[in-house]
Structure formats: structure tokens, C-alpha cells
Design a protein around this motif. Structure first.
Motif, mmCIF file in Angstrom:
data_model
loop_
_atom_site.group_PDB
_atom_site.id
_atom_site.type_symbol
_atom_site.label_atom_id
_atom_site.label_comp_id
_atom_site.label_asym_id
_atom_site.label_seq_id
_atom_site.Cartn_x
_atom_site.Cartn_y
_atom_site.Cartn_z
ATOM 1 N N TYR A 2 -5.279 -0.497 -5.909
ATOM 2 C CA TYR A 2 -4.278 0.498 -5.492
ATOM 3 C C TYR A 2 -3.883 1.374 -6.684
ATOM 4 O O TYR A 2 -3.747 2.588 -6.573
ATOM 5 C CB TYR A 2 -2.996 -0.180 -4.988
ATOM 6 C CG TYR A 2 -3.062 -0.926 -3.667
ATOM 7 C CD1 TYR A 2 -3.923 -0.543 -2.633
ATOM 8 C CD2 TYR A 2 -2.204 -2.006 -3.429
ATOM 9 C CE1 TYR A 2 -3.930 -1.230 -1.416
ATOM 10 C CE2 TYR A 2 -2.201 -2.687 -2.217
ATOM 11 C CZ TYR A 2 -3.070 -2.300 -1.213
ATOM 12 O OH TYR A 2 -3.059 -2.973 -0.017
ATOM 13 N N ASP A 15 0.981 4.237 -2.590
ATOM 14 C CA ASP A 15 0.481 5.544 -2.144
ATOM 15 C C ASP A 15 1.579 6.582 -1.983
ATOM 16 O O ASP A 15 1.310 7.783 -2.027
ATOM 17 C CB ASP A 15 -0.245 5.406 -0.791
ATOM 18 C CG ASP A 15 -1.564 4.688 -0.936
ATOM 19 O OD1 ASP A 15 -2.025 4.525 -2.082
ATOM 20 O OD2 ASP A 15 -2.130 4.269 0.089
ATOM 21 N N GLU A 30 -6.346 4.063 -7.632
ATOM 22 C CA GLU A 30 -6.257 5.247 -6.757
ATOM 23 C C GLU A 30 -5.040 6.097 -7.099
ATOM 24 O O GLU A 30 -5.096 7.328 -7.068
ATOM 25 C CB GLU A 30 -6.235 4.829 -5.290
ATOM 26 C CG GLU A 30 -7.611 4.382 -4.841
ATOM 27 C CD GLU A 30 -7.684 3.939 -3.386
ATOM 28 O OE1 GLU A 30 -6.638 3.937 -2.696
ATOM 29 O OE2 GLU A 30 -8.792 3.588 -2.951
ATOM 30 N N ASP A 73 0.838 -1.197 0.000
ATOM 31 C CA ASP A 73 0.000 0.000 0.000
ATOM 32 C C ASP A 73 0.879 1.256 0.000
ATOM 33 O O ASP A 73 0.592 2.231 -0.698
ATOM 34 C CB ASP A 73 -0.937 -0.011 1.213
ATOM 35 C CG ASP A 73 -1.829 1.226 1.255
ATOM 36 O OD1 ASP A 73 -2.697 1.342 0.375
ATOM 37 O OD2 ASP A 73 -1.636 2.079 2.141
#
Ligand code: 0FV
Ligand code: MN
Ligand code: MN
Ligand code: MN
Ligand code: MN
Length: 594
Positions: free
Chosen positions: A419, A348, A422, A344
Motif C-alpha cells: 500500500y 489511498d 502505491e 486500504d
């Protein structure tokens, strides 16, 4: 060397497990970043979430020991266990006594010793002519009615919400002295399903108001010992209903509360305390195991920007499954959590869009021969996931004779795709509406991946149909639990603080023009409604093919996320969100037997 500094209660931090010295090598991006070895252009701007290093020290973890557990403990526990078993069988007990005993055993964290016996008692009384049972000692007793209702529903037996009609007829005329009845009614109201019409809106609102009034009008100065105790229970219930609480923390709290009661059963308290310590000692050994594994992977060291959170990842696992006999399940799930957390953060924080596309393709292809197609810093991470999945797959093939690797790898590819979506939104400035956001976000919170693994390692028998529905994202209970996880996370991991993509709150604000406070309250209502969905699946719905025990662990993840994010981002910043204290109380501080 970690030195000892008092960060909070001296009792909590006294054993030097909490590190206070920061390790700059893990932290500052300017120090030698172990991942910069020439394959990355130094010109690429990399983000940082400024995550702090782990507050836990691995070498101190290895010396953790519960001082109350010794050779005699298990024997002492087992003697008490037989005494308690006889209490459950005792024919002299009234029906209400039995219900209260079952509730106490569950709250004290020891019901796992008597699961079959408890299920049997409830099944027998559920299938009996319930009028006869009710005429004995339940009718017109709000506490008894609410307790029976909650226990039945918790165990998957459907009882109509209409059992409260007789009390609600003259709503508002509840005897305010019946504070125990009100607490029980409040707790029962959290077992609402989407097909109930009164429980959430009317009964819960009513009970909540009454309990708040009670707290406001009882300042504690003129109350005797007993009502002090009751007030503590009301405050605790209003803070978070029992049904939503992480089980183990509720147990730790209840051992103290029950132990202070004047009408307590001494054997039961003693039993619960010894069992808590024995289980804690087991947890400690599991934690040592996974912490050593994590150190050996070198991922925490290599990917300096990612959260180094093995203790918190183990804590999540305890929330999902606390029964100590499932050690192997817990170890595997902790590894899955740690890998998801790391990946993640790659998506991110650190990765460029181009790199992330390659990473996603690697998970889709699942081809170890193409490892070198990846940027260097991604290789170790991919390979660790690949190896762990194969180890799990190999174990399951041996013990359950099903090849689950295709399902497991699909769940990794799917979470990576979510993921990536996003990351694309973030990098292109796309602002989805709430519906579009949630369609992706319940997957990007990683819960579906967790549950595919969990199902494989936890279930005695695997069903291909369940594996299919899980990996096709068709299980409502998983979607609802994942939604609670996502929304609880969004309430505390704001884009402003971390530069994340717009989360549910911002999506709703953009879409409707609502204020932040309105959006937050909308999100909290979505959490309530997701619980109604989960309860419906557990109680009213039988076509999901999911075993009750599995559904219970699915709901436990929702509970755990409400625990982890209750006071802030407990996974990213455990020291700022009361998670350090919570971990200490479950994993390191024994229950005193002196
Ligand atoms: C949440 O962090 C997080 F750590 C996730 C989803 C992966 C690990 C899961 C467990 C330990 C159970 P964050 O707020 O960064 O997640 P999002 O999805 O908002 O980036
Ligand atoms: Mn059960
Ligand atoms: Mn994240
Ligand atoms: Mn993310
Ligand atoms: Mn988040």
C-alpha cells in the motif's frame, strides 16, 4: 430511523433492510470528524473518495429471518437428502445420468452433502479403462464428452484436451441443433490450462461464436417453451461462464432454471430449495455476529472517510466459502476483509506520506507498547488488527498447536508495504510500467494476506512449508487468483473517478501507447491467462503441497472478484453495481416454497 423507499424491484427491497436515509455524520467531511482531536494539523489537505455510507442498516439486519425455516426444516431436508443419496447409488442410472446428477447437485448448491460419494464416483470412472466407459454412452456425444471433461478437471483429474479432436475435425460442421452440446463445450473450454493449445484459442472462440449466432437467430417469438429456456441458458453462459461464477449466485439462479424443467426431479428441487433457505438462515446469524463486531470496533464510525461495508465484506466471504459448516472461518475472514478495506482507505485516501510511513513501521514492528508513536486516528485501527490476529493465533495454537502469529503479522506488514509503495508512487508522480506495477499490485489487492489467514483457520492440519511458501509469496495459484482480483478491480476502479495511482490499464497505455480500449482488452486477456495458470495448478501440478479444497477457495476469490466488479465497483458502490440485489437474493430473500 430508516424509512422504506422502493429503489428497485419491490420484492427485493420489501423488508426495509436497505437504508435510504443518508447519515451525514458518517459522510460529510465538514461535520464533526471524530478523528480530529488535535493531533492533526488542520492545514493538512485530506482527500475524500466520496464513498457513500453503508446501504444496510444494522438494527434491521438483526431482525432478518427466513420465514421458511422452522423446527421441521432440517428433518425434511435430511429425509430428502437420503433419497438423493440413493439416486447417486442407483445402478440403473447410465454413466451420463450420473454425471448429470453430479453436475446438478453442484449447481444446486447441495453437493457439499455428498462430497465423498461424488469424489468416489469420479475417481472410479477416471481410473477405469476409460475406453470402456466411453464406448457405453459417451463417444460421439459432444455434451457427454464435454461434461465429463469439465467434471474431471474441476475435481483435479487431468483429461487431455484431445478428447474434442473427434468433434473439431470438421470444425464448423457442428449440428447447430445440438445447442446443449455447444453450451457444454463452451463451459468445458474454461477449464483450459497454460499447457493446452486448443481449448482457449480455438475451441472457446468457436463455441462462443456459435452461441452468439444462436442468440442472434432465435428471437424468442416463434420458439416454444423449451427453446426459450435454452436461450436463457445461452445468454447466461455468454454473460459469464459457469466456471467463473460466484458459486452461490449460480445456485440461486439454477434453482429457478432447474425448477422450470419439465424433466426435473421433484425431490431434488425440493431438497435444493429447503437447503438454500436453511443455509441462508445460517448466513443471517453469521452476518448478525460480524455486523455487531464491526459496530463494536467503532472503526466505521471513527474513520468517516473509509468504506463502511460489513455486509459486502461478509458477501465476499460467502463467495470464498459457501459451505455453512465453516461458520467460524467465515466470521474471521469477514473481519479480515473489513480491516483490509479500512486500511486500504487510510493509505489511498486519508493518510499523509509521513503518517503512512509510521503506520507501516507499526505493522513491521508489531509492538503494542509503541502504540502512541502513531497518529491518534491510526491507533484504534492498528490495535483492532493486533487483537484480532492474537485471537486467531491463540485459537490456532490451542486447536492445531502451531504458533501462526509470525506468519499472520508478516502478511499485514507486507500488504501495508505494498500500500505504501502505491502511496509513494501517487505522491511522487511515478508511473511504473505494467510489470513493475503488477509485482506490487497483486499484493496490494490484499489477496495474499487473505489467504495466509484463510489457510490457518480453514485447514485441519497446518504445514510449516506451506506457511513459508504462502508468506514468501511463492504460491502460483495465489498469485494468479490475486492477479484476477487486481485486474478485475482495476477495470472498474479508475484513477479518474477516485484519484488513485495509475492502475494496470494506465500503466499499459503509458508503456505501449495503446488506446484505453486496447489496454482493457489486454487486461481481460491477462485475466484469461491467470485462469489458465490457476487451472494448471489445480489439475497438472502437484508440488504446491496445497490441498485441493484450499485451492478451490483460492479460485473462489477470483470468482468473487469477477462477481463484485462485473457491473462496476461493487465493493465501493454496491448500489451502483447490482451488488445490493445480489446480496438480497443470497442473504435476505428466501426461495419460495409455496
Ligand atoms: C478493493 O478496493 C478493496 F476493498 C481491497 C483490496 C481490500 C479488501 C479486500 C476484500 C474485501 C476482499 P480498492 O479498489 O480501493 O483497492 P485498491 O487496491 O485498488 O486500492
Ligand atoms: Mn473437491
Ligand atoms: Mn483503494
Ligand atoms: Mn489501495
Ligand atoms: Mn482499485
Amino acid at each position: 430511523m430508516a424509512t422504506l423507499v422502493q429503489m428497485g424491484s419491490p420484492l427485493i427491497y420489501s423488508n426495509a433492510l436497505v437504508k435510504t436515509t443518508r447519515r451525514p455524520k458518517y459522510f460529510t467531511c465538514t461535520s464533526v470528524a471524530k478523528i480530529t482531536r488535535g493531533d492533526e494539523s488542520p492545514m493538512v489537505p485530506r482527500r475524500s473518495a466520496n464513498y457513500q455510507p453503508s446501504v444496510w442498516d444494522h438494527s434491521h439486519l438483526l431482525s432478518a429471518k427466513n420465514k421458511y425455516v422452522n423446527d421441521k426444516s432440517v428433518k425434511a431436508r435430511d429425509l430428502l437428502k437420503e433419497k438423493v443419496r440413493k439416486m447417486l447409488d442407483d445402478e440403473k442410472n447410465t454413466y451420463l445420468d450420473k454425471l448429470e446428477l453430479i453436475d446438478d447437485l453442484e449447481k444446486l448448491g447441495v453437493s457439499y452433502h455428498f462430497e465423498r460419494q461424488i469424489a468416489n464416483i469420479l475417481a472410479v470412472s477416471y481410473h477405469k479403462d476409460r475406453r470402456i466407459v466411453r464406448e457405453c454412452d459417451i463417444e460421439k456425444d459432444l455434451h457427454a464428452t464435454a461434461l465429463e471433461f469439465r467434471l474431471f478437471r474441476q475435481h483435479g483429474f487431468n483429461v487431455s484436451e484431445d478428447v474434442f479432436d473427434v468433434f473439431m475435425e470438421d470444425c464448423g460442421n457442428f449440428e447447430s441443433e445440438d445447442i446443449n452440446g455447444l453450451i457444454s463445450l463452451y463451459e468445458a473450454s474454461y477449464l483450459s490450462t497454460k499447457s493446452d493449445t486448443k481449448l482457449q484459442k480455438i475451441i472457446r472462440d468457436f463455441a462462443t461464436r456459435q452461441l452468439r449466432d444462436f442468440v442472434d437467430t432465435h428471437d424468442g417469438t416463434n420458439s416454444d417453451f423449451e427453446s426459450c429456456d435454452v436461450k436463457e441458458m445461452v445468454i447466461q453462459a455468454l454473460d459469464m461462464p459457469y466456471y467463473w461464477r460466484m458459486r452461490r449466485l449460480a445456485t440461486r439462479w439454477y434453482i429457478d432454471v432447474y425448477g422450470k424443467r419439465h424433466n426435473k426431479n421433484r425431490d431434488l428441487v425440493e431438497f435444493a430449495k429447503i437447503d438454500f433457505n436453511i443455509v441462508q438462515a445460517i448466513y443471517q446469524e453469521e452476518l448478525k455476529n460480524v455486523s455487531s463486531w464491526w459496530k463494536e470496533t467503532c472503526l466505521g464510525n471513527q474513520l468517516y472517510f473509509a468504506r463502511d461495508r460489513i455486509v459486502e465484506n461478509y458477501f465476499w466471504t460467502i463467495g470464498q466459502i459457501q459451505e455453512p459448516q465453516f461458520g467460524n472461518v467465515g466470521r474471521i475472514m469477514t473481519k479480515v476483509n473489513a480491516l483490509l478495506t479500512t486500511i486500504d482507505d487510510i493509505y489511498d485516501i486519508y493518510g499523509t506520506l509521513e503518517e503512512l510511513q509510521l503506520f507501516t513501521v507499526a505493522f513491521e514492528n508489531w509492538d503494542v507498547n509503541r502504540l502512541d508513536d502513531l497518529p491518534e486516528y491510526m491507533r484504534l485501527c492498528f490495535l483492532v488488527v493486533y487483537n484480532e490476529v492474537n485471537i486467531i493465533g491463540c485459537d490456532i495454537l490451542r486447536s492445531k498447536n502451531i504458533n501462526v502469529i509470525p506468519y499472520l503479522r508478516k502478511s499485514w506488514a507486507d500488504v501495508c508495504k505494498a500500500y505504501l509503495t502505491e502511496a509513494k508512487w501517487y505522491k511522487t508522480g511515478h508511473k511504473p510500467n505494467l510489470k513493475e506495477y503488477m509485482q506490487n499490485a497483486w499484493i496490494s489487492i490484499s489477496a495474499p494476506t487473505i489467504f495466509v489467514h484463510f489457510y490457518c483457520v480453514f485447514s485441519d492440519q497446518l504445514s510449516i512449508q506451506v506457511l513459508e511458501t504462502l508468506t514468501q509469496h511463492q504460491q502460483n495459484v495465489v498469485r494468479s487468483s490475486a492477479s484476477v482480483f487486481r485486474l478485475a478491480n482495476d477495470l472498474v476502479t479508475s484513477p479518474l473517478a477516485r484519484g488513485d495511482v495509475p492502475k494496470s490499464i494506465e500503466c499499459y497505455m503509458n508503456e505501449t501507447g495503446a488506446s484505453e480500449e486496447e489496454a482493457r482488452s489486454y487486461v481481460r486477456q491477462m485475466i484469461n491467462d491467470s485462469w489458465d495458470e490457476m487451472n494448471y495448478e489445480m489439475i497438472a501440478h502437484t508440488s504446491s503441497l496445497l490441498h485441493h479444497d484450499f485451492v478451490e477457495t483460492v479460485m473462489n476469490l477470483a470468482r468473487m472478484s469477477q462477481c463484485m466488479y462485473q457491473y462496476g465497483d461493487g465493493h465501493g458502490s454496491p448500489e451502483k453495481a447490482k451488488i445490493v440485489e445480489r446480496v438480497m437474493s443470497l442473504l435476505f430473500n428466501p426461495v419460495s416454497l409455496d
